[in-house]
Design a protein around this motif. Structure first.
Motif, short mmCIF file in Angstrom:
data_model
loop_
_atom_site.label_atom_id
_atom_site.label_comp_id
_atom_site.label_asym_id
_atom_site.label_seq_id
_atom_site.Cartn_x
_atom_site.Cartn_y
_atom_site.Cartn_z
N LYS A 166 0.81 -1.21 0.00
CA LYS A 166 0.00 0.00 0.00
C LYS A 166 0.85 1.27 0.00
O LYS A 166 0.50 2.26 -0.65
N TYR A 167 1.95 1.24 0.73
CA TYR A 167 2.77 2.44 0.89
C TYR A 167 4.19 2.17 0.39
O TYR A 167 5.16 2.29 1.12
N ASP A 168 4.28 1.78 -0.86
CA ASP A 168 5.55 1.47 -1.49
C ASP A 168 6.10 2.73 -2.19
O ASP A 168 5.38 3.36 -2.97
N PRO A 169 7.34 3.14 -1.92
CA PRO A 169 8.39 2.44 -1.15
C PRO A 169 8.60 2.98 0.26
O PRO A 169 9.43 2.47 1.00
N GLN A 170 7.86 4.06 0.64
CA GLN A 170 8.24 4.81 1.83
C GLN A 170 8.06 4.03 3.13
O GLN A 170 8.84 4.23 4.08
N ALA A 171 7.06 3.15 3.21
CA ALA A 171 6.83 2.43 4.46
C ALA A 171 8.05 1.60 4.87
O ALA A 171 8.48 1.61 6.02
N LYS A 172 8.59 0.87 3.91
CA LYS A 172 9.76 0.03 4.20
C LYS A 172 10.94 0.88 4.64
O LYS A 172 11.69 0.50 5.56
N ALA A 199 -1.02 9.73 5.41
CA ALA A 199 -1.21 8.54 4.58
C ALA A 199 -2.66 8.08 4.65
O ALA A 199 -3.18 7.82 5.73
N ARG A 200 -3.30 7.98 3.50
CA ARG A 200 -4.70 7.55 3.47
C ARG A 200 -4.81 6.05 3.71
O ARG A 200 -3.89 5.28 3.41
N THR A 201 -5.94 5.64 4.24
CA THR A 201 -6.17 4.23 4.56
C THR A 201 -6.02 3.33 3.34
O THR A 201 -5.54 2.20 3.44
N LEU A 202 -6.40 3.85 2.18
CA LEU A 202 -6.36 3.05 0.95
C LEU A 202 -4.96 2.91 0.37
O LEU A 202 -4.75 2.10 -0.52
N GLY A 203 -4.02 3.72 0.83
CA GLY A 203 -2.65 3.59 0.34
C GLY A 203 -2.28 4.59 -0.73
O GLY A 203 -3.02 5.52 -1.03
N ASN A 204 -1.10 4.38 -1.34
CA ASN A 204 -0.58 5.32 -2.33
C ASN A 204 -1.36 5.33 -3.63
O ASN A 204 -1.62 6.37 -4.21
N ILE A 205 -1.74 4.13 -4.10
CA ILE A 205 -2.29 4.02 -5.45
C ILE A 205 -3.81 4.08 -5.44
O ILE A 205 -4.41 4.95 -6.07
#
Length: 273
Positions: free
Chosen positions: A84-90, A212-218
């Motif tokens: 969902k939060y690629d790449p920043q979450a990692k 960060a929205r619940t639905l993620g980046n995309i």
């Protein structure tokens, strides 16, 4: 709790960093008081972060506010979160783990007191939930309000047993409807908590933070930046109780009972109790 936590020393000498003051023509005159953002914790506090999105807030309070006793949690599994939060979450989580902080996945905000990884005997000085929301369960406003109210009541109820004696629960919400319809102060009372104060949430006080929205980046993630919206944080404490002469419990107001307030001095023009 993770071992080998690092206590970072910053150029601020223990003081909280604040948003950059305006320069040049836009600079305030010497007579104009520049209000510093309120930070609802101290660097040495044991802090539980609930409902983290891409963990940018967790990273910011470690990197820029010197916090070193952090348990940062999210509802998603690690695989789902990284997708969902690629790449920043990692990247953010790698930083936190390198700093010796604890990151937990699959943590339900409504069942904190039943999660063995969270409830490990540790009592927290601050339990903080920024921008709680159940997601798009319904397009009907009344139903959405009800779903989010249920979320918050259960969160407050499950967070209260994890608090240290002088611990606080902090919830941040956007200003305006439908968020004002949630009546967050009343919801907290159901869990034996009372509002101590509230203050404007200033995203710039947390460099690198992005909403960060619940639905993620995309999926449904573009179009607006939550960190640019007006928001407010509410600080709650357990209701103080004393025993009357007749043996009955008497509730006392005042929240802090004269104890220190996290985040420095209270600004009476902005904070409210």
């Amino acid at each position: 709790m993770a071992k080998g936590k690092k206590r970072k020393i910053h150029a601020t000498n223990g003081k909280h960093e604040t948003a950059t003051k305006p320069q040049g023509k836009a600079a305030a005159s010497p007579a104009t008081k520049v209000r510093e953002p309120t930070i609802p914790f101290h660097a040495e506090d044991r802090i539980l972060l609930v409902g983290e999105g891409d963990f940018s807030y967790a990273k910011a309070i470690v990197e820029h506010h010197g916090c070193y006793e952090i348990v940062a949690t999210c509802f998603d599994s690690q695989d789902v979160l990284y997708t969902k939060y690629d790449p920043q979450a990692k990247e953010h989580i790698s930083y936190l783990e390198e700093e010796g902080q604890t990151v937990l996945y699959n943590v339900d905000a409504t069942k904190l007191d039943r999660n063995k990884a969270v409830k490990d005997g540790t009592k927290f000085d601050v339990v903080l939930f920024n921008f709680p929301h159940v997601g798009g369960k319904s397009k009907d406003v009344n139903r959405q309000v009800r779903f989010n109210q249920e979320l918050l009541v259960k969160f407050f109820t499950s967070a209260a047993p994890l608090l240290a004696d002088d611990g606080t629960v902090v919830v941040t919400l956007f200003e305006g409807e439908p968020y004002t319809l949630w009546n967050v102060k009343d919801l907290a009372r159901h869990a034996g908590l009372e509002v101590e104060r509230s203050f404007k949430f200033v995203a710039e006080a947390y460099p690198g933070y992005s909403h960060a929205r619940t639905l993620g980046n995309i999926e449904g993630g573009g179009g607006w930046k939550g960190e640019d919206r007006e928001a407010r944080s509410f600080v709650f404490r357990k209701k103080a109780v004393e025993i009357g002469k007749d043996g009955r419990h008497l509730s006392r107001g005042g929240g802090g009972g004269g104890k220190r307030k996290r985040g420095g001095e209270e600004d009476s023009s902005d904070d409210e109790g």
